[in-house]
Design an enzyme around this catalytic site. Structure first.
Site, short mmCIF file in Angstrom:
data_model
loop_
_atom_site.label_atom_id
_atom_site.label_comp_id
_atom_site.label_asym_id
_atom_site.label_seq_id
_atom_site.Cartn_x
_atom_site.Cartn_y
_atom_site.Cartn_z
N ASP A 13 22.09 38.10 47.56
CA ASP A 13 20.91 38.00 46.70
C ASP A 13 19.94 39.16 46.94
OD1 ASP A 13 19.35 36.87 44.75
OD2 ASP A 13 18.57 35.24 45.97
N GLU A 22 25.05 29.33 36.54
CA GLU A 22 23.70 29.49 35.97
C GLU A 22 23.38 30.94 35.61
OE1 GLU A 22 24.37 27.71 38.80
OE2 GLU A 22 24.17 25.74 37.86
N ASN A 23 24.11 31.89 36.23
CA ASN A 23 23.83 33.31 35.94
C ASN A 23 24.20 33.70 34.50
OD1 ASN A 23 24.68 34.43 39.30
ND2 ASN A 23 22.65 34.06 38.42
N SER A 50 21.18 27.11 46.41
CA SER A 50 21.41 27.19 44.96
C SER A 50 22.58 26.27 44.59
CB SER A 50 21.61 28.64 44.52
OG SER A 50 20.40 29.36 44.77
C1 IPE Z 1 22.60 32.98 43.57
O1 IPE Z 1 21.63 33.93 43.30
C2 IPE Z 1 23.87 33.33 42.89
C3 IPE Z 1 24.52 34.56 43.35
C4 IPE Z 1 24.17 35.28 44.36
C5 IPE Z 1 25.65 34.96 42.57
P1 IPE Z 1 20.50 33.66 42.17
O2 IPE Z 1 19.54 34.78 42.27
O3 IPE Z 1 21.16 33.44 40.87
O4 IPE Z 1 19.88 32.29 42.68
P2 IPE Z 1 18.49 31.58 42.44
O5 IPE Z 1 18.38 31.33 40.97
O6 IPE Z 1 17.43 32.50 42.92
O7 IPE Z 1 18.56 30.33 43.26
C1 IPE Z 2 22.07 38.82 43.27
O1 IPE Z 2 20.92 39.56 43.02
C2 IPE Z 2 23.19 39.14 42.32
C3 IPE Z 2 23.50 38.07 41.35
C4 IPE Z 2 22.94 36.91 41.30
C5 IPE Z 2 24.52 38.37 40.37
P1 IPE Z 2 19.86 39.11 41.93
O2 IPE Z 2 20.24 39.72 40.64
O3 IPE Z 2 19.72 37.63 41.91
O4 IPE Z 2 18.55 39.80 42.48
P2 IPE Z 2 17.08 39.17 42.54
O5 IPE Z 2 17.19 37.84 43.21
O6 IPE Z 2 16.61 39.05 41.14
O7 IPE Z 2 16.29 40.16 43.34
MG MG Z 3 18.53 36.35 42.91
#
Ligand code: IPE
Ligand code: IPE
Ligand code: MG
Length: 247
Positions: A21, A68-69, A197
């Protein structure tokens, strides 16, 4: 200082799971867009796999894309999928050289066809590698995984392939995407967020949780070893008393 020297090789976690993350925040810090952050995440992936493999971790699982992504802006989702396709191709020679067996968990059918194809190829090419199992969690959600398991199990009960009385923890385990992996011993999450998560909810029972403020693109071998050292300083009691453990 070589952090590896501080690691007891007899007590290494079998399965390390990582929530990668902080890519977006890392990019923002550089005055760049979020996608730049994802592009700069590959070094951290490489370093973590090498670090794990060097101390004989059996399995490493990386949360790369959650169910959820999919709700993120299309441009970011597309970029992540393209990055996945390109990185898998690019890393294949190193996976072979380093004995990395690639695996995936999640709703793989929902990925773009091209990603599915490359993933299947890399999984097939690396199937006889034995040094470490690298699992990518892609379009993965633990709740969805459990729902799917429930459905499959229920069908088997209805069809009388399975007796209700015989359902136990192993039945559930064997119907999860992770059926062939050991339980998670250590879960690492970068970027300072302290939550699970939707990652490996069942598999993480009794896992040690490790949170670091390092943003994923900055995560290196030494940070991985910091987590291992911290893990080795914890007492895993599994419900017992401390005294029982030393008896
Ligand atoms: C969790 O990260 C999912 C991955 C690292 C793929 P997110 O950034 O999507 O999680 P939340 O929404 O902050 O919990
Ligand atoms: C993790 O980094 C990668 C994925 C969830 C795909 P983020 O994209 O969630 O980065 P932040 O949390 O917005 O900094
Ligand atoms: Mg994130």
């Amino acid at each position: 200082m070589d952090k590896k020297l501080h690691i007891d090789l007899q007590r290494v976690p079998k399965h390390v799971a990582i929530i990668m993350d902080g890519n977006g925040r890392w990019a923002k810090g550089q005055g760049m867009n979020r996608i730049f952050g994802h592009r700069n995440a590959l070094t951290a992936v490489r370093e973590s796999v090498i670090a794990a493999s060097e101390i004989n971790v059996e399995a490493i699982t990386l949360y790369a894309f959650s169910t959820e992504n999919w709700k993120r802006p299309k441009i970011e989702v597309d970029a992540l999928m393209n990055l996945l396709i390109n990185s898998l191709k690019k890393e294949l020679p190193d996976f072979m050289k380093n004995g990395v067996k690639v695996n995936s968990i999640g709703c793989i059918e929902s990925l773009p066809k091209k990603a599915q194809k490359v993933l299947a190829e890399v999984i097939s090419e690396t199937r006889n590698n034995t040094k470490i199992i690298l699992t990518f969690a892609l379009s993965y959600g633990s709740r969805e995984e459990i729902v799917n398991a429930m459905k499959t199990i229920s069908k088997k009960v209805v069809n009388k392939e399975l007796d209700l009385e015989n359902i136990d923890e192993n039945t559930i385990n064997n119907h999860l995407y992770t059926f062939n992996l050991p339980h998670v011993d250590l879960m690492i999450r970068t970027s300072g967020e302290q939550r699970i998560s939707n990652f490996l909810l069942w598999q993480m029972a009794y896992a040690e949780l490790y949170f670091t403020d390092i943003l994923w693109p900055d995560f290196r071998q030494e940070h991985f070893y910091d987590a291992i050292i911290e893990y080795q300083n914890r007492e895993r009691r599994f419900g017992k008393t401390s005294e029982q453990l030393t008896e």
